[in-house]
Design a protein around this motif. Structure first.
Motif, PDB file in Angstrom:
ATOM      1  N   SER A   1       0.719  -1.153  -0.029  1.00 27.02           N
ATOM      2  CA  SER A   1       0.093   0.107  -0.062  1.00 27.02           C
ATOM      3  C   SER A   1       0.974   1.187   0.067  1.00 27.02           C
ATOM      4  O   SER A   1       0.555   2.149  -0.674  1.00 27.02           O
ATOM      5  CB  SER A   1      -0.829   0.068   1.069  1.00 27.02           C
ATOM      6  N   ARG A   2       1.768   1.215   0.741  1.00 29.68           N
ATOM      7  CA  ARG A   2       2.899   2.372   0.752  1.00 29.68           C
ATOM      8  C   ARG A   2       3.392   2.640  -0.627  1.00 29.68           C
ATOM      9  O   ARG A   2       3.508   3.894  -1.190  1.00 29.68           O
ATOM     10  CB  ARG A   2       3.976   2.272   1.797  1.00 29.68           C
ATOM     11  N   MET A   3       3.976   1.628  -1.147  1.00 26.60           N
ATOM     12  CA  MET A   3       4.354   1.725  -2.614  1.00 26.60           C
ATOM     13  C   MET A   3       3.504   2.255  -3.546  1.00 26.60           C
ATOM     14  O   MET A   3       3.816   3.019  -4.504  1.00 26.60           O
ATOM     15  CB  MET A   3       5.253   0.804  -2.861  1.00 26.60           C
ATOM     16  N   ARG A   4       2.063   1.571  -3.603  1.00 24.54           N
ATOM     17  CA  ARG A   4       1.071   2.115  -4.359  1.00 24.54           C
ATOM     18  C   ARG A   4       0.835   3.579  -4.213  1.00 24.54           C
ATOM     19  O   ARG A   4       0.463   4.017  -5.138  1.00 24.54           O
ATOM     20  CB  ARG A   4      -0.103   1.197  -4.087  1.00 24.54           C
ATOM     21  N   PHE A   5       0.731   4.095  -2.967  1.00 18.87           N
ATOM     22  CA  PHE A   5       0.511   5.290  -2.760  1.00 18.87           C
ATOM     23  C   PHE A   5       1.513   6.327  -3.429  1.00 18.87           C
ATOM     24  O   PHE A   5       1.077   7.388  -4.320  1.00 18.87           O
ATOM     25  CB  PHE A   5       0.625   5.830  -1.397  1.00 18.87           C
ATOM     26  N   ILE A   6       2.701   5.967  -3.364  1.00 16.53           N
ATOM     27  CA  ILE A   6       3.972   6.666  -3.964  1.00 16.53           C
ATOM     28  C   ILE A   6       3.870   6.556  -5.543  1.00 16.53           C
ATOM     29  O   ILE A   6       3.854   7.632  -6.276  1.00 16.53           O
ATOM     30  CB  ILE A   6       5.131   6.360  -3.400  1.00 16.53           C
ATOM     31  N   HIS A   7       3.551   5.363  -5.786  1.00 15.31           N
ATOM     32  CA  HIS A   7       3.618   5.372  -7.376  1.00 15.31           C
ATOM     33  C   HIS A   7       2.440   5.968  -7.857  1.00 15.31           C
ATOM     34  O   HIS A   7       2.601   6.483  -9.019  1.00 15.31           O
ATOM     35  CB  HIS A   7       3.167   3.770  -7.659  1.00 15.31           C
ATOM     36  N   ASN A   8       1.153   6.012  -7.464  1.00 16.59           N
ATOM     37  CA  ASN A   8      -0.079   6.561  -7.939  1.00 16.59           C
ATOM     38  C   ASN A   8      -0.021   8.028  -7.771  1.00 16.59           C
ATOM     39  O   ASN A   8      -0.143   8.847  -8.976  1.00 16.59           O
ATOM     40  CB  ASN A   8      -1.224   6.320  -7.198  1.00 16.59           C
ATOM     41  N   LEU A   9       0.886   8.390  -6.963  1.00 13.12           N
ATOM     42  CA  LEU A   9       0.745   9.985  -6.764  1.00 13.12           C
ATOM     43  C   LEU A   9       2.132  10.704  -7.347  1.00 13.12           C
ATOM     44  O   LEU A   9       2.374  11.773  -6.916  1.00 13.12           O
ATOM     45  CB  LEU A   9       0.648  10.236  -5.299  1.00 13.12           C
ATOM     46  N   LEU A  10       2.996   9.775  -8.172  1.00 15.46           N
ATOM     47  CA  LEU A  10       4.245  10.484  -8.566  1.00 15.46           C
ATOM     48  C   LEU A  10       4.010  11.550  -9.316  1.00 15.46           C
ATOM     49  O   LEU A  10       4.784  12.710  -9.255  1.00 15.46           O
ATOM     50  CB  LEU A  10       5.001   9.451  -9.392  1.00 15.46           C
ATOM     51  N   PRO A  11       3.031  11.843 -10.182  1.00 16.16           N
ATOM     52  CA  PRO A  11       2.822  13.087 -10.811  1.00 16.16           C
ATOM     53  C   PRO A  11       2.608  14.288  -9.880  1.00 16.16           C
ATOM     54  O   PRO A  11       3.145  15.363 -10.393  1.00 16.16           O
ATOM     55  CB  PRO A  11       1.556  12.839 -11.715  1.00 16.16           C
ATOM     56  N   GLU A  12       1.945  13.959  -8.755  1.00 11.34           N
ATOM     57  CA  GLU A  12       1.711  15.224  -8.010  1.00 11.34           C
ATOM     58  C   GLU A  12       2.812  15.544  -7.294  1.00 11.34           C
ATOM     59  O   GLU A  12       3.125  16.780  -6.853  1.00 11.34           O
ATOM     60  CB  GLU A  12       0.456  15.141  -7.124  1.00 11.34           C
TER      61      GLU A  12
END
Length: 352
Positions: free
Chosen positions: A134-145
């Motif tokens: 879940s931690r890596m998914r948050f970072i991965h998803n929000l990389l554009p921001e």
């Protein structure tokens, strides 16, 4: 050890980054996440904060208390069980509807239950997911921001995962996700080492953003309520003896905020001409930290609760020579692709 007065002085300068910093705190409805969130709100100008967790009552209390700390700040609660990546994706989409940039992501989600493997509908163990996927998914998803935050004033972007840096041990590389050899001890080992290497891998790919994995030290967070009754009783008896070794709530929040903002932990390539892109400036008698790969200012850092760089160097060096960082990265991306297919109904998790 970074002296506490230096920590407080650094945090007090966060307002120099200007108003409107945007932060996401996952697992922030109790313990270390709550302490760090409050420190962030107290030390920033008109921040916008998203608080992700399961406890509505706790969130209401925290939002009220944050309002007393900073009347110009805004804290919004997003209820979710992030032991499922489908919920992570939902929350990310909600945030992306409202924000074009995110300056800071702090993740502390997890539990202390000692149960065996407990798979979610996506075929992933829930504890493993909380500590890692879940931690890596948050970072991965929000990389554009995060990238946008790194390119717009104050050009500051950082992600912190609070788990177990410095407490590494050998992994079972033939069963990385512990599908067949799960135990709580192995889960702690795997997720700690994987957080280490993903900080390094993300930093190499995103040189304008800092990525940290930290250990909080011994903190009385209340999470022990999930332990079996006997262990809770033992801990209750032992707590008075352990008090001299505990890191207090206020100090924990201050120190994790310091890790989240000090220029001692800069991105590999801060934006040129942006003096605060690396973070809050530090005193002349301090210096930029060594990254997890051994290079000063690499953008990926492993830090103890007191700001010192940690990590089992021999173990991590041997794993690095074996290319474990790439293996973990590819494994993680493969898991994300599989879960996306499961949630879209393209494959059955029971047969994947």
């Amino acid at each position: 050890m970074v002296a506490l007065d230096i920590v407080h002085a650094s945090n007090a300068r966060l307002r120099e980054l200007g108003p409107g910093l945007v932060a996401l705190f996952v697992g922030g409805t109790s313990g270390i996440g709550e302490f760090t969130l409050k420190a962030f709100v107290q030390n920033t100008a008109s921040p916008r904060v998203y608080l992700v967790g399961r406890n509505v009552t706790a969130a209401d209390r925290i939002i009220k208390e944050c309002g007393e700390l900073n009347k110009e700040g805004k804290v919004e609660f997003l209820k979710a069980d992030v032991s499922e990546l489908k919920e992570v994706d939902r929350i990310c989409k909600e945030i992306q509807k409202r924000e074009k940039k995110i300056n800071l992501i702090v993740q502390t989600q997890g539990n202390l239950n000692l149960n065996g493997r407990n798979e979610n509908p996506e075929g992933l163990d829930r504890k493993f997911t909380l500590n890692y996927y879940s931690r890596m998914r948050f970072i991965h998803n929000l990389l554009p921001e995060l990238r946008t935050a790194s390119t717009e004033p104050p050009n500051f972007a950082r992600a912190l995962s609070v788990l177990g840096a410095g407490h590494e041990s050998a992994m079972n590389l033939s069963d990385i996700d512990l599908k067949t050899t799960f135990s709580t001890t192995r889960c702690a080992t795997h997720t700690t080492v994987m957080n280490d290497f993903m900080a390094e891998e993300f930093a190499a790919r995103e040189p304008g953003i800092s990525f940290l994995h930290s250990a909080p030290g011994l903190v009385n967070t209340g999470v022990a309520r999930e332990l079996p009754l006997l262990l809770r009783g033992v801990l209750k008896i032992a707590t008075p003896l352990l008090l001299p070794f505990y890191v207090g709530a206020n100090e924990t929040g201050a120190r994790q905020l310091y890790l989240s903002s000090s220029a001692i932990y800069p991105p590999a390539k801060p934006t040129e001409g942006a003096p605060l892109a690396a973070g809050v400036p530090f005193p002349k008698d301090l210096s930029v930290s060594k990254g997890s790969n051994g290079k000063v200012g690499s953008g990926g850092y492993l830090a103890n609760w007191n700001g010192e760089i940690v990590g089992k160097e021999k173990l991590l060096s041997d794993y690095r020579a074996q290319g474990l960082g790439k293996v973990i990265w590819e494994h993680t991306m493969e898991v994300f692709q599989k879960v996306e297919a499961i949630n879209e109904g393209k494959i059955d998790p029971a047969t994947s």
